[in-house]
Write a protein that holds these residues in place. Structure first.
Motif, PDB file in Angstrom:
ATOM      1  N   LEU A  17       0.833  -1.196   0.000  1.00  0.00           N
ATOM      2  CA  LEU A  17       0.000   0.000   0.000  1.00  0.00           C
ATOM      3  C   LEU A  17       0.877   1.259   0.000  1.00  0.00           C
ATOM      4  O   LEU A  17       0.628   2.202  -0.762  1.00  0.00           O
ATOM      5  CB  LEU A  17      -0.917  -0.021   1.227  1.00  0.00           C
ATOM      6  CG  LEU A  17      -2.217   0.750   1.187  1.00  0.00           C
ATOM      7  CD1 LEU A  17      -3.103   0.279   0.051  1.00  0.00           C
ATOM      8  CD2 LEU A  17      -2.948   0.606   2.508  1.00  0.00           C
ATOM      9  N   ALA A  18       1.922   1.253   0.820  1.00  0.00           N
ATOM     10  CA  ALA A  18       2.839   2.399   0.879  1.00  0.00           C
ATOM     11  C   ALA A  18       3.645   2.527  -0.411  1.00  0.00           C
ATOM     12  O   ALA A  18       3.792   3.627  -0.953  1.00  0.00           O
ATOM     13  CB  ALA A  18       3.776   2.257   2.080  1.00  0.00           C
ATOM     14  N   GLU A  19       4.162   1.400  -0.912  1.00  0.00           N
ATOM     15  CA  GLU A  19       4.973   1.434  -2.135  1.00  0.00           C
ATOM     16  C   GLU A  19       4.178   1.882  -3.348  1.00  0.00           C
ATOM     17  O   GLU A  19       4.727   2.462  -4.277  1.00  0.00           O
ATOM     18  CB  GLU A  19       5.612   0.069  -2.382  1.00  0.00           C
ATOM     19  CG  GLU A  19       6.712  -0.267  -1.384  1.00  0.00           C
ATOM     20  CD  GLU A  19       7.165  -1.716  -1.452  1.00  0.00           C
ATOM     21  OE1 GLU A  19       6.634  -2.491  -2.284  1.00  0.00           O
ATOM     22  OE2 GLU A  19       8.049  -2.080  -0.647  1.00  0.00           O
ATOM     23  N   SER A  20       2.874   1.618  -3.336  1.00  0.00           N
ATOM     24  CA  SER A  20       2.049   2.031  -4.475  1.00  0.00           C
ATOM     25  C   SER A  20       1.568   3.477  -4.335  1.00  0.00           C
ATOM     26  O   SER A  20       0.807   3.967  -5.170  1.00  0.00           O
ATOM     27  CB  SER A  20       0.867   1.079  -4.655  1.00  0.00           C
ATOM     28  OG  SER A  20       0.034   1.088  -3.510  1.00  0.00           O
ATOM     29  N   GLY A  21       2.012   4.156  -3.268  1.00  0.00           N
ATOM     30  CA  GLY A  21       1.703   5.564  -3.092  1.00  0.00           C
ATOM     31  C   GLY A  21       0.382   5.858  -2.400  1.00  0.00           C
ATOM     32  O   GLY A  21      -0.063   7.002  -2.381  1.00  0.00           O
ATOM     33  N   PHE A  22      -0.238   4.842  -1.813  1.00  0.00           N
ATOM     34  CA  PHE A  22      -1.527   5.038  -1.171  1.00  0.00           C
ATOM     35  C   PHE A  22      -1.458   5.167   0.338  1.00  0.00           C
ATOM     36  O   PHE A  22      -2.496   5.227   1.005  1.00  0.00           O
ATOM     37  CB  PHE A  22      -2.497   3.908  -1.544  1.00  0.00           C
ATOM     38  CG  PHE A  22      -2.899   3.929  -2.982  1.00  0.00           C
ATOM     39  CD1 PHE A  22      -3.661   4.970  -3.502  1.00  0.00           C
ATOM     40  CD2 PHE A  22      -2.512   2.914  -3.838  1.00  0.00           C
ATOM     41  CE1 PHE A  22      -4.028   4.996  -4.823  1.00  0.00           C
ATOM     42  CE2 PHE A  22      -2.880   2.919  -5.163  1.00  0.00           C
ATOM     43  CZ  PHE A  22      -3.638   3.968  -5.665  1.00  0.00           C
ATOM     44  N   HIS A  23      -0.269   5.180   0.896  1.00  0.00           N
ATOM     45  CA  HIS A  23      -0.132   5.358   2.348  1.00  0.00           C
ATOM     46  C   HIS A  23       1.191   6.058   2.622  1.00  0.00           C
ATOM     47  O   HIS A  23       2.250   5.478   2.429  1.00  0.00           O
ATOM     48  CB  HIS A  23      -0.176   4.010   3.062  1.00  0.00           C
ATOM     49  CG  HIS A  23      -0.498   4.128   4.515  1.00  0.00           C
ATOM     50  ND1 HIS A  23       0.339   4.725   5.420  1.00  0.00           N
ATOM     51  CD2 HIS A  23      -1.580   3.740   5.221  1.00  0.00           C
ATOM     52  CE1 HIS A  23      -0.201   4.679   6.619  1.00  0.00           C
ATOM     53  NE2 HIS A  23      -1.381   4.081   6.524  1.00  0.00           N
ATOM     54  N   ASP A  24       1.087   7.316   3.068  1.00  0.00           N
ATOM     55  CA  ASP A  24       2.312   8.073   3.349  1.00  0.00           C
ATOM     56  C   ASP A  24       2.580   8.227   4.845  1.00  0.00           C
ATOM     57  O   ASP A  24       3.517   8.901   5.246  1.00  0.00           O
ATOM     58  CB  ASP A  24       2.266   9.439   2.671  1.00  0.00           C
ATOM     59  CG  ASP A  24       1.127  10.319   3.182  1.00  0.00           C
ATOM     60  OD1 ASP A  24       0.528  10.001   4.227  1.00  0.00           O
ATOM     61  OD2 ASP A  24       0.850  11.338   2.519  1.00  0.00           O
ATOM     62  N   GLY A  25       1.742   7.608   5.675  1.00  0.00           N
ATOM     63  CA  GLY A  25       1.934   7.671   7.119  1.00  0.00           C
ATOM     64  C   GLY A  25       1.340   8.905   7.764  1.00  0.00           C
ATOM     65  O   GLY A  25       1.442   9.075   8.973  1.00  0.00           O
ATOM     66  N   GLY A  26       0.710   9.771   6.981  1.00  0.00           N
ATOM     67  CA  GLY A  26       0.095  10.972   7.520  1.00  0.00           C
ATOM     68  C   GLY A  26      -1.168  10.674   8.303  1.00  0.00           C
ATOM     69  O   GLY A  26      -1.651   9.535   8.357  1.00  0.00           O
ATOM     70  N   TYR A  27      -1.718  11.727   8.890  1.00  0.00           N
ATOM     71  CA  TYR A  27      -2.896  11.604   9.740  1.00  0.00           C
ATOM     72  C   TYR A  27      -4.048  10.913   9.015  1.00  0.00           C
ATOM     73  O   TYR A  27      -4.636   9.965   9.535  1.00  0.00           O
ATOM     74  CB  TYR A  27      -3.331  12.994  10.228  1.00  0.00           C
ATOM     75  CG  TYR A  27      -4.644  12.988  10.971  1.00  0.00           C
ATOM     76  CD1 TYR A  27      -4.696  12.582  12.295  1.00  0.00           C
ATOM     77  CD2 TYR A  27      -5.826  13.370  10.335  1.00  0.00           C
ATOM     78  CE1 TYR A  27      -5.905  12.564  12.977  1.00  0.00           C
ATOM     79  CE2 TYR A  27      -7.035  13.352  11.019  1.00  0.00           C
ATOM     80  CZ  TYR A  27      -7.068  12.946  12.337  1.00  0.00           C
ATOM     81  OH  TYR A  27      -8.259  12.913  13.005  1.00  0.00           O
ATOM     82  N   LEU A  28      -4.375  11.381   7.813  1.00  0.00           N
ATOM     83  CA  LEU A  28      -5.506  10.812   7.078  1.00  0.00           C
ATOM     84  C   LEU A  28      -5.287   9.328   6.800  1.00  0.00           C
ATOM     85  O   LEU A  28      -6.196   8.509   7.021  1.00  0.00           O
ATOM     86  CB  LEU A  28      -5.728  11.567   5.758  1.00  0.00           C
ATOM     87  CG  LEU A  28      -6.882  11.044   4.897  1.00  0.00           C
ATOM     88  CD1 LEU A  28      -8.209  11.174   5.636  1.00  0.00           C
ATOM     89  CD2 LEU A  28      -6.922  11.788   3.567  1.00  0.00           C
ATOM     90  N   ASP A  29      -4.104   8.961   6.356  1.00  0.00           N
ATOM     91  CA  ASP A  29      -3.822   7.555   6.056  1.00  0.00           C
ATOM     92  C   ASP A  29      -3.904   6.682   7.303  1.00  0.00           C
ATOM     93  O   ASP A  29      -4.416   5.565   7.258  1.00  0.00           O
ATOM     94  CB  ASP A  29      -2.461   7.409   5.389  1.00  0.00           C
ATOM     95  CG  ASP A  29      -2.445   7.991   3.985  1.00  0.00           C
ATOM     96  OD1 ASP A  29      -3.531   8.242   3.430  1.00  0.00           O
ATOM     97  OD2 ASP A  29      -1.346   8.194   3.443  1.00  0.00           O
ATOM     98  N   GLN A  30      -3.412   7.184   8.423  1.00  0.00           N
ATOM     99  CA  GLN A  30      -3.490   6.420   9.670  1.00  0.00           C
ATOM    100  C   GLN A  30      -4.937   6.208  10.099  1.00  0.00           C
ATOM    101  O   GLN A  30      -5.333   5.104  10.472  1.00  0.00           O
ATOM    102  CB  GLN A  30      -2.721   7.125  10.780  1.00  0.00           C
ATOM    103  CG  GLN A  30      -1.223   7.079  10.603  1.00  0.00           C
ATOM    104  CD  GLN A  30      -0.506   7.797  11.724  1.00  0.00           C
ATOM    105  OE1 GLN A  30      -1.022   7.908  12.842  1.00  0.00           O
ATOM    106  NE2 GLN A  30       0.687   8.283  11.443  1.00  0.00           N
ATOM    107  N   GLU A  31      -5.723   7.269  10.044  1.00  0.00           N
ATOM    108  CA  GLU A  31      -7.114   7.169  10.466  1.00  0.00           C
ATOM    109  C   GLU A  31      -7.924   6.275   9.522  1.00  0.00           C
ATOM    110  O   GLU A  31      -8.735   5.472   9.973  1.00  0.00           O
ATOM    111  CB  GLU A  31      -7.747   8.562  10.552  1.00  0.00           C
ATOM    112  CG  GLU A  31      -7.197   9.403  11.686  1.00  0.00           C
ATOM    113  CD  GLU A  31      -7.510   8.828  13.058  1.00  0.00           C
ATOM    114  OE1 GLU A  31      -8.691   8.528  13.323  1.00  0.00           O
ATOM    115  OE2 GLU A  31      -6.573   8.677  13.859  1.00  0.00           O
TER     116      GLU A  31
END
Length: 150
Positions: A17-31
Motif C-alpha cells: 500500500l505504501a509502495e504504491s503511493g496510497f499510504h504516506d503515514g500521515g494523519y488521514l492515512d493512519q485514520e
C-alpha cells in the motif's frame, strides 16, 4: 511464529500500500487504516494468540523452561510444579481502574473520520467489506474521495 501465522500477510499488505503511493503515514492515512483494517488485523492477532496459547511446548534436555501448554502453565502453575507469579488484586483497585479507563469505541478511528467515511460510503452505496482486498479498495476509494473533495 507470528509472521508465519498471519502477520506477515499484513506487513506485506501495508508495505505494498505504501509502495504504491496510497499510504504516506500521515494523519488521514493512519485514520483511514484504522477505519478500514484494524478490526481484521485485531482478529488476526486474536487468532494467533489463541493458537499460541494452546500449542504444546515440548520438553528439552536443558529443561530451562517447563513444557506444556502456555495457557495451562499460566493458569495452573502448581500442576507443573512451578511458581505462581499471579498476584491477588483488590476489588476496589479493579473498580478504580475501570473508572479511569475510557470505553473502547466501536470504530478505532477519530469521530470525524468515522463520520466522513460512513457518509461517503452511504452516498456511494458501499458496505463495510469483509475481505482484505475489498478493504484495500474501500481504503483507496475513501482516501481519494477525501483528498479530492476536502
Amino acid at each position: 511464529m507470528v509472521r508465519r501465522q498471519g502477520m506477515q500477510y499484513w506487513i506485506n499488505f501495508f508495505q505494498e500500500l505504501a509502495e504504491s503511493g496510497f499510504h504516506d503515514g500521515g494523519y488521514l492515512d493512519q485514520e483511514l487504516s484504522r477505519f478500514c483494517f484494524l478490526e481484521m488485523v485485531q482478529k488476526t492477532l486474536d487468532d494467533i494468540s489463541l493458537i499460541w496459547n494452546r500449542h504444546r511446548i515440548r520438553p528439552y534436555r536443558q529443561r530451562i523452561a517447563r513444557c506444556g501448554r502456555p495457557f495451562m502453565l499460566h493458569y495452573m502453575p502448581s500442576v507443573f510444579d512451578t511458581v505462581d507469579y499471579g498476584l491477588e488484586i483488590n476489588e476496589n483497585d479493579i473498580q478504580v481502574c475501570e473508572r479511569e479507563l475510557e470505553p473502547v469505541p466501536p470504530f478505532p478511528c477519530s469521530e470525524l473520520i468515522k463520520e466522513l467515511c460512513i457518509c461517503i460510503m452511504e452516498e456511494n452505496g458501499l458496505a463495510q467489506p469483509q475481505l482484505p482486498d475489498e478493504m484495500r479498495e474501500l481504503y483507496i476509494f475513501l482516501r481519494e474521495n477525501m483528498i479530492n473533495h476536502l
